[in-house]
Design a protein around this motif. Structure first.
Motif, mmCIF file in Angstrom:
data_model
loop_
_atom_site.group_PDB
_atom_site.id
_atom_site.type_symbol
_atom_site.label_atom_id
_atom_site.label_comp_id
_atom_site.label_asym_id
_atom_site.label_seq_id
_atom_site.Cartn_x
_atom_site.Cartn_y
_atom_site.Cartn_z
ATOM 1 N N VAL A 137 14.866 -4.058 6.876
ATOM 2 C CA VAL A 137 13.632 -3.806 7.625
ATOM 3 C C VAL A 137 12.968 -2.580 7.008
ATOM 4 O O VAL A 137 13.502 -1.478 7.055
ATOM 5 N N PHE A 138 11.830 -2.838 6.393
ATOM 6 C CA PHE A 138 11.061 -1.806 5.720
ATOM 7 C C PHE A 138 10.022 -1.282 6.710
ATOM 8 O O PHE A 138 9.393 -2.057 7.422
ATOM 9 N N GLN A 139 9.872 0.040 6.757
ATOM 10 C CA GLN A 139 8.937 0.673 7.693
ATOM 11 C C GLN A 139 7.887 1.442 6.897
ATOM 12 O O GLN A 139 8.248 2.134 5.957
ATOM 13 N N PHE A 140 6.642 1.295 7.291
ATOM 14 C CA PHE A 140 5.644 2.138 6.633
ATOM 15 C C PHE A 140 4.517 2.506 7.572
ATOM 16 O O PHE A 140 4.175 1.771 8.479
ATOM 17 N N GLY A 141 3.993 3.684 7.312
ATOM 18 C CA GLY A 141 2.948 4.249 8.152
ATOM 19 C C GLY A 141 1.749 4.654 7.324
ATOM 20 O O GLY A 141 1.382 3.978 6.368
ATOM 21 N N GLY A 142 1.174 5.768 7.689
ATOM 22 C CA GLY A 142 -0.027 6.242 7.010
ATOM 23 C C GLY A 142 0.254 7.434 6.122
ATOM 24 O O GLY A 142 1.367 7.587 5.606
ATOM 25 N N LEU A 143 -0.739 8.276 5.957
ATOM 26 C CA LEU A 143 -0.629 9.401 5.034
ATOM 27 C C LEU A 143 -0.023 10.635 5.695
ATOM 28 O O LEU A 143 0.155 11.656 5.034
ATOM 29 N N THR A 144 0.275 10.550 6.995
ATOM 30 C CA THR A 144 0.993 11.623 7.677
ATOM 31 C C THR A 144 2.277 11.053 8.263
ATOM 32 O O THR A 144 2.396 9.847 8.464
ATOM 33 N N ARG A 145 3.230 11.943 8.509
ATOM 34 C CA ARG A 145 4.539 11.504 8.997
ATOM 35 C C ARG A 145 4.453 10.934 10.420
ATOM 36 O O ARG A 145 5.192 10.011 10.769
ATOM 37 N N SER A 146 3.559 11.500 11.214
ATOM 38 C CA SER A 146 3.395 11.006 12.587
ATOM 39 C C SER A 146 2.503 9.774 12.562
ATOM 40 O O SER A 146 1.923 9.448 11.538
ATOM 41 N N GLY A 147 2.409 9.113 13.666
ATOM 42 C CA GLY A 147 1.554 7.931 13.716
ATOM 43 C C GLY A 147 2.366 6.658 13.681
ATOM 44 O O GLY A 147 3.563 6.690 13.416
ATOM 45 N N PRO A 148 1.713 5.542 13.970
ATOM 46 C CA PRO A 148 2.432 4.286 14.145
ATOM 47 C C PRO A 148 3.030 3.776 12.836
ATOM 48 O O PRO A 148 2.499 4.025 11.760
ATOM 49 N N LEU A 149 4.153 3.076 12.965
ATOM 50 C CA LEU A 149 4.802 2.446 11.815
ATOM 51 C C LEU A 149 4.650 0.933 11.927
ATOM 52 O O LEU A 149 4.749 0.370 13.003
#
Ligand code: MD3
Ligand code: FE
Length: 203
Positions: free
Chosen positions: A143-155
């Motif tokens: 299960v690969f997880q990715f978000g945005g350009l900051t560590r916080s925020g939705p994945l």
């Protein structure tokens, strides 16, 4: 099929399907020359993912930080050359995702056993971030997880299966990403593990 995960990020489902055994054979030959090892993070933790490299440059981590190095610290020798099969696959996948002329000089080999994971991070040790990263999954699913350009925020979460290739470029090149702890299982190709190859233009 080419499916957009995010802007500039393309999943090429089963793109490497007919080359899986050949890729695994190459990996095993490479690991006989540059063995898997658990690197230390700069903060002193041992990574649960075991790693090695091939190509002119290899990604390494230790108390001094993260960097690319032409020598394998374990053997004192250069990393093994990148197999032609690897170079070809990386170029074909990048082309299929719209990135022309991708010439990787580094391939990181990640080895996961059940329980191993990769915490959320950005890949920012490469010089030219206009170049994409191409990743190839082999063996047990992850299960690969990715978000945005900051560590916080939705994945977002997506399952990567053996033979899947993902190309990360454009705005997604610096996205935070990670891999959830690998689930227990047994795969016909690799047994109780997953390999991930990431092709980079590092230097
Ligand atoms: C998104 N490897 O080696 S591959 C890594 O499955 C790494 O072993 C994971 O993250 C693995 O650094 C994920 C997919 C991947 C690779 C590089 C990326 C996604 C990426 C770079 C930028 C954004
Ligand atoms: Fe990464």
């Amino acid at each position: 099929s080419r499916q957009a995960l995010a802007e500039g990020a393309w999943v090429l489902q089963a793109f490497a399907q007919d080359r899986q055994q050949a890729l695994l054979d190459e990996i095993e030959a490479l690991l006989a020359q540059a063995p898997l090892r658990h690197l230390l993070t700069p903060s002193g933790h041992t990574m649960s993912v075991a790693m090695s490299n091939c190509g002119a440059l290899g990604w390494v981590s230790d108390a001094r930080g993260y960097r690319y190095d032409a020598l394998d610290q374990l053997t004192g020798k250069p990393w093994p050359p990148m197999p032609a099969l690897f170079e070809r696959l990386a170029l074909e996948a990048a082309t299929a995702a719209g990135f022309e002329g991708f010439r990787p000089d580094a391939c990181l080999i990640n080895h996961y056993v059940p329980g191993a994971k990769l915490s959320l991070h950005q890949d920012r040790d490469e010089r030219d971030r206009r170049q994409p990263i191409v990743s190839v999954s082999l063996g047990l699913p992850a299960v690969f997880q990715f978000g945005g350009l900051t560590r916080s925020g939705p994945l977002q979460r997506t399952r990567l299966e053996s033979g899947d290739v993902v190309v990360w470029g454009g705005p997604s090149r610096l996205a935070y990403h990670g891999v959830a702890a690998l689930a227990e299982g047994e795969h016909g190709l690799t047994g109780r593990c997953r390999y991930n190859l990431t092709f980079r233009r590092a230097g």
